[in-house]
Scaffold this motif. Structure first.
Motif, PDB file in Angstrom:
ATOM      1  N   THR A   1       0.852  -1.181   0.000  1.00  0.00           N
ATOM      2  CA  THR A   1       0.000   0.000   0.000  1.00  0.00           C
ATOM      3  C   THR A   1       0.887   1.230   0.000  1.00  0.00           C
ATOM      4  OG1 THR A   1      -1.766  -1.089   1.240  1.00  0.00           O
ATOM      5  CG2 THR A   1      -1.751   1.318   1.259  1.00  0.00           C
ATOM      6  N   VAL A   2       0.674   2.094  -0.969  1.00  0.00           N
ATOM      7  CA  VAL A   2       1.447   3.338  -1.064  1.00  0.00           C
ATOM      8  C   VAL A   2       0.542   4.495  -0.663  1.00  0.00           C
ATOM      9  CG1 VAL A   2       2.777   4.873  -2.548  1.00  0.00           C
ATOM     10  CG2 VAL A   2       2.862   2.389  -2.915  1.00  0.00           C
ATOM     11  N   ARG A   3       0.968   5.243   0.341  1.00  0.00           N
ATOM     12  CA  ARG A   3       0.227   6.412   0.796  1.00  0.00           C
ATOM     13  C   ARG A   3       0.825   7.653   0.130  1.00  0.00           C
ATOM     14  NH1 ARG A   3      -4.680   5.857   3.481  1.00  0.00           N
ATOM     15  NH2 ARG A   3      -4.676   3.824   4.527  1.00  0.00           N
ATOM     16  N   GLY A   4       0.154   8.115  -0.920  1.00  0.00           N
ATOM     17  CA  GLY A   4       0.627   9.284  -1.655  1.00  0.00           C
ATOM     18  C   GLY A   4       0.646   9.009  -3.140  1.00  0.00           C
ATOM     19  N   ALA A   5      -0.087   9.836  -3.907  1.00  0.00           N
ATOM     20  CA  ALA A   5      -0.190   9.639  -5.353  1.00  0.00           C
ATOM     21  C   ALA A   5       0.531  10.729  -6.123  1.00  0.00           C
ATOM     22  CB  ALA A   5      -1.656   9.563  -5.778  1.00  0.00           C
ATOM     23  N   GLY A   6       1.696  11.153  -5.592  1.00  0.00           N
ATOM     24  CA  GLY A   6       2.592  12.009  -6.353  1.00  0.00           C
ATOM     25  C   GLY A   6       3.578  11.157  -7.131  1.00  0.00           C
TER      26      GLY A   6
ATOM     27  N   GLU B   1      -4.674  -0.602  -7.808  1.00  0.00           N
ATOM     28  CA  GLU B   1      -5.748   0.275  -7.384  1.00  0.00           C
ATOM     29  C   GLU B   1      -5.190   1.665  -7.114  1.00  0.00           C
ATOM     30  OE1 GLU B   1      -8.960  -1.950  -4.764  1.00  0.00           O
ATOM     31  OE2 GLU B   1      -6.939  -2.267  -3.953  1.00  0.00           O
ATOM     32  N   VAL B   2      -5.945   2.698  -7.479  1.00  0.00           N
ATOM     33  CA  VAL B   2      -5.618   4.074  -7.133  1.00  0.00           C
ATOM     34  C   VAL B   2      -6.875   4.665  -6.507  1.00  0.00           C
ATOM     35  CG1 VAL B   2      -4.860   6.331  -7.951  1.00  0.00           C
ATOM     36  CG2 VAL B   2      -3.941   4.251  -9.003  1.00  0.00           C
ATOM     37  N   LEU B   3      -6.828   4.922  -5.198  1.00  0.00           N
ATOM     38  CA  LEU B   3      -8.002   5.258  -4.413  1.00  0.00           C
ATOM     39  C   LEU B   3      -7.803   6.551  -3.633  1.00  0.00           C
ATOM     40  CD1 LEU B   3      -8.320   1.710  -2.806  1.00  0.00           C
ATOM     41  CD2 LEU B   3      -9.543   2.514  -4.844  1.00  0.00           C
ATOM     42  N   ARG B   4      -8.907   7.168  -3.236  1.00  0.00           N
ATOM     43  CA  ARG B   4      -8.840   8.325  -2.337  1.00  0.00           C
ATOM     44  C   ARG B   4      -8.854   7.907  -0.871  1.00  0.00           C
ATOM     45  NH1 ARG B   4      -9.479  13.666  -4.000  1.00  0.00           N
ATOM     46  NH2 ARG B   4      -9.730  13.908  -6.250  1.00  0.00           N
ATOM     47  N   GLU B   5      -9.408   6.749  -0.581  1.00  0.00           N
ATOM     48  CA  GLU B   5      -9.387   6.244   0.787  1.00  0.00           C
ATOM     49  C   GLU B   5      -9.380   4.722   0.758  1.00  0.00           C
ATOM     50  OE1 GLU B   5     -14.126   6.412   1.862  1.00  0.00           O
ATOM     51  OE2 GLU B   5     -12.890   8.181   2.292  1.00  0.00           O
ATOM     52  N   GLY B   6      -8.893   4.136   1.835  1.00  0.00           N
ATOM     53  CA  GLY B   6      -8.817   2.684   1.918  1.00  0.00           C
ATOM     54  C   GLY B   6      -7.915   2.281   3.060  1.00  0.00           C
ATOM     55  N   ASP B   7      -7.908   0.989   3.384  1.00  0.00           N
ATOM     56  CA  ASP B   7      -7.100   0.512   4.500  1.00  0.00           C
ATOM     57  C   ASP B   7      -5.723   0.087   4.010  1.00  0.00           C
ATOM     58  OD1 ASP B   7      -8.290  -1.597   3.038  1.00  0.00           O
ATOM     59  OD2 ASP B   7      -7.915  -2.988   4.697  1.00  0.00           O
ATOM     60  N   ASP B   8      -4.795  -0.011   4.956  1.00  0.00           N
ATOM     61  CA  ASP B   8      -3.448  -0.462   4.642  1.00  0.00           C
ATOM     62  C   ASP B   8      -3.438  -1.976   4.486  1.00  0.00           C
ATOM     63  OD1 ASP B   8      -2.514   2.110   4.831  1.00  0.00           O
ATOM     64  OD2 ASP B   8      -1.856   1.918   6.912  1.00  0.00           O
ATOM     65  N   GLN B   9      -2.830  -2.432   3.423  1.00  0.00           N
ATOM     66  CA  GLN B   9      -2.685  -3.857   3.177  1.00  0.00           C
ATOM     67  C   GLN B   9      -1.243  -4.132   2.779  1.00  0.00           C
ATOM     68  OE1 GLN B   9      -5.588  -5.033   0.224  1.00  0.00           O
ATOM     69  NE2 GLN B   9      -7.312  -4.185   1.377  1.00  0.00           N
ATOM     70  N   GLY B  10      -0.644  -5.135   3.393  1.00  0.00           N
ATOM     71  CA  GLY B  10       0.730  -5.472   3.077  1.00  0.00           C
ATOM     72  C   GLY B  10       1.701  -4.429   3.602  1.00  0.00           C
ATOM     73  N   ALA B  11       2.856  -4.344   2.960  1.00  0.00           N
ATOM     74  CA  ALA B  11       3.857  -3.337   3.332  1.00  0.00           C
ATOM     75  C   ALA B  11       3.330  -1.944   2.993  1.00  0.00           C
ATOM     76  CB  ALA B  11       5.160  -3.601   2.586  1.00  0.00           C
TER      77      ALA B  11
ATOM     78  N   ASP C   1      -4.594   8.203  -1.766  1.00  0.00           N
ATOM     79  CA  ASP C   1      -4.308   9.619  -1.522  1.00  0.00           C
ATOM     80  C   ASP C   1      -5.631  10.377  -1.464  1.00  0.00           C
ATOM     81  OD1 ASP C   1      -3.527  12.347  -1.592  1.00  0.00           O
ATOM     82  OD2 ASP C   1      -1.671  11.812  -2.625  1.00  0.00           O
ATOM     83  N   PRO C   2      -5.972  10.965  -0.315  1.00  0.00           N
ATOM     84  CA  PRO C   2      -7.246  11.689  -0.213  1.00  0.00           C
ATOM     85  C   PRO C   2      -7.326  12.905  -1.120  1.00  0.00           C
ATOM     86  CG  PRO C   2      -5.873  12.046   1.732  1.00  0.00           C
ATOM     87  CD  PRO C   2      -5.232  10.952   0.951  1.00  0.00           C
ATOM     88  N   ASN C   3      -6.181  13.410  -1.551  1.00  0.00           N
ATOM     89  CA  ASN C   3      -6.156  14.578  -2.443  1.00  0.00           C
ATOM     90  C   ASN C   3      -6.189  14.190  -3.918  1.00  0.00           C
ATOM     91  OD1 ASN C   3      -5.915  16.543  -0.293  1.00  0.00           O
ATOM     92  ND2 ASN C   3      -3.814  15.802  -0.033  1.00  0.00           N
ATOM     93  N   GLY C   4      -6.196  12.916  -4.210  1.00  0.00           N
ATOM     94  CA  GLY C   4      -6.232  12.469  -5.588  1.00  0.00           C
ATOM     95  C   GLY C   4      -4.854  12.421  -6.225  1.00  0.00           C
ATOM     96  N   VAL C   5      -4.814  11.996  -7.469  1.00  0.00           N
ATOM     97  CA  VAL C   5      -3.549  11.862  -8.211  1.00  0.00           C
ATOM     98  C   VAL C   5      -2.937  13.245  -8.454  1.00  0.00           C
ATOM     99  CG1 VAL C   5      -2.534  11.149 -10.407  1.00  0.00           C
ATOM    100  CG2 VAL C   5      -4.270   9.712  -9.297  1.00  0.00           C
ATOM    101  N   GLY C   6      -1.666  13.391  -8.099  1.00  0.00           N
ATOM    102  CA  GLY C   6      -0.990  14.672  -8.289  1.00  0.00           C
ATOM    103  C   GLY C   6      -1.625  15.796  -7.504  1.00  0.00           C
ATOM    104  N   GLY C   7      -2.176  15.477  -6.336  1.00  0.00           N
ATOM    105  CA  GLY C   7      -2.867  16.493  -5.558  1.00  0.00           C
ATOM    106  C   GLY C   7      -1.959  17.449  -4.814  1.00  0.00           C
TER     107      GLY C   7
END
Length: 344
Positions: free
Chosen positions: A5-10, A169-179, A31-37
């Protein structure tokens, strides 16, 4: 269930996610701010190399990333079925005096060794170049063939689309899965600084502008301390400021007016160009001034990819590769200067 799970869509987060997908992992980006937020949603996109001298691990890391970028973005575009905006079109810089010419010629020699024939740093006259150019007091310019450009928000859009096309998956919210990889820019630097009660990194505000002027096949221009970056869609980006002290993160002001004036003074054909957008945002700068990569200092089993101030898009390819190797294979090839400890 995702492996990573990657937190951040920059650019750092998306590059890490893509590299993990390439190694067969199941990936989600949140990323709650979306892609490139954040900072990666900017407009300038100058992928410019360090000068070819006083070589070190940081310069070698960036060089490898810039060399690999062409194939990387071609692959991304094929998966995304979108324009990535990437092109390795080079960069022109006017030489102001004989001292600058001598230094540029010395760097041309060192580039032959350090860039290993994969790119060139040349001293050329006006006749060797095409398109609008700034005046040169000596009549000479540096032209390097390593510099590339991209429209940051378009590149992020394409990379996110490629991740989804490949099953991520590219999401605005979700739980942490894996590393878990934290690639959340200024937010994470602030959190680290608060936890350790010292400056681990900070936000640097940047302001830029987008003009309607078609130089899409021409090189970038760096003159009068300003970057002028032609984009694939018939625009030119002008940038940028570097502000440690500011009141409002997203406001533009007289400092951008000065950058625009410098650009127009260097390249007068831009004076009549329509200003399509004025942009401002915060870029994450680690205390070490290098990217911050490796195991996260606060969260056991988690990782960090941060500190892409000014060089994020230029280093993104290698950032993704080394983080994916560490996360999925426990192979650590991250330069010592890039570890979180360098900023702690």
């Amino acid at each position: 269930m995702a492996d990573v799970t990657v937190r951040g869509a920059g650019i750092f987060g998306l590059s890490v996610a893509w590299a993990c997908l390439e190694k067969g992992a199941r990936v989600r980006v949140i990323d709650p701010n979306g892609v490139g937020g954040g900072a990666s949603g900017g407009i300038v996109g100058a992928l410019a190399p360090h000068v070819p001298e006083n070589w070190n691990e940081k310069k070698e890391f960036q060089f490898q990333s810039l060399i690999a970028a062409e194939a990387f973005w071609e692959n991304v575009g094929n998966w995304a079925k979108l324009e990535t905006s990437y092109a390795r079109t080079g960069r022109v810089q006017p030489l102001a005096d004989e001292r600058a010419v001598a230094l540029a010629r010395a760097r041309a020699i060192s580039a032959k060794e350090l860039w290993r024939g994969q790119a060139e740093w040349q001293v050329v006259g006006r006749e060797a170049l095409s398109g609008p150019l700034p005046e040169s007091e000596t009549g000479l310019y540096v032209f390097d063939t390593l510099t590339a450009r991209m429209f940051p928000r378009q590149a992020c859009k394409a990379l996110a689309a490629a991740i989804v096309a490949r099953g991520g998956e590219v999401l605005r919210e979700g739980d942490d899965q894996g590393a878990v990889v934290w690639a959340s820019g200024v937010h994470d630097l602030d959190r680290l600084s608060a936890h350790f009660d010292k400056d681990v990194g900070n936000a640097v505000k940047g302001q830029g502008a987008l003009l309607r002027f078609d130089m899409r096949d021409g090189p970038q221009i760096f003159a009068n301390t300003v970057h002028m970056v032609p984009h694939w869609n018939g625009t030119v980006a002008i940038g940028s400021t570097s502000e440690r002290v500011f009141e409002h993160a997203s406001d533009t002001d007289a400092q951008l007016d000065l950058v625009l004036e410098k650009a127009c003074a260097a390249l007068p054909v831009l004076r009549e160009a329509e200003v399509l957008e004025r942009w401002a945002g915060l870029r994450p700068r680690a205390k070490s001034r290098a990217p911050m990569l490796g195991r996260h200092p606060l969260f056991e089993g988690a990782y960090i990819a941060n500190g892409g101030f000014k060089i994020g898009f230029g280093m993104g390819v290698e950032v993704g590769r080394v983080l994916a190797s560490l996360i999925l294979e426990e192979i650590d090839t991250i330069p010592a200067e890039f570890t979180p400890e360098a900023s702690l």
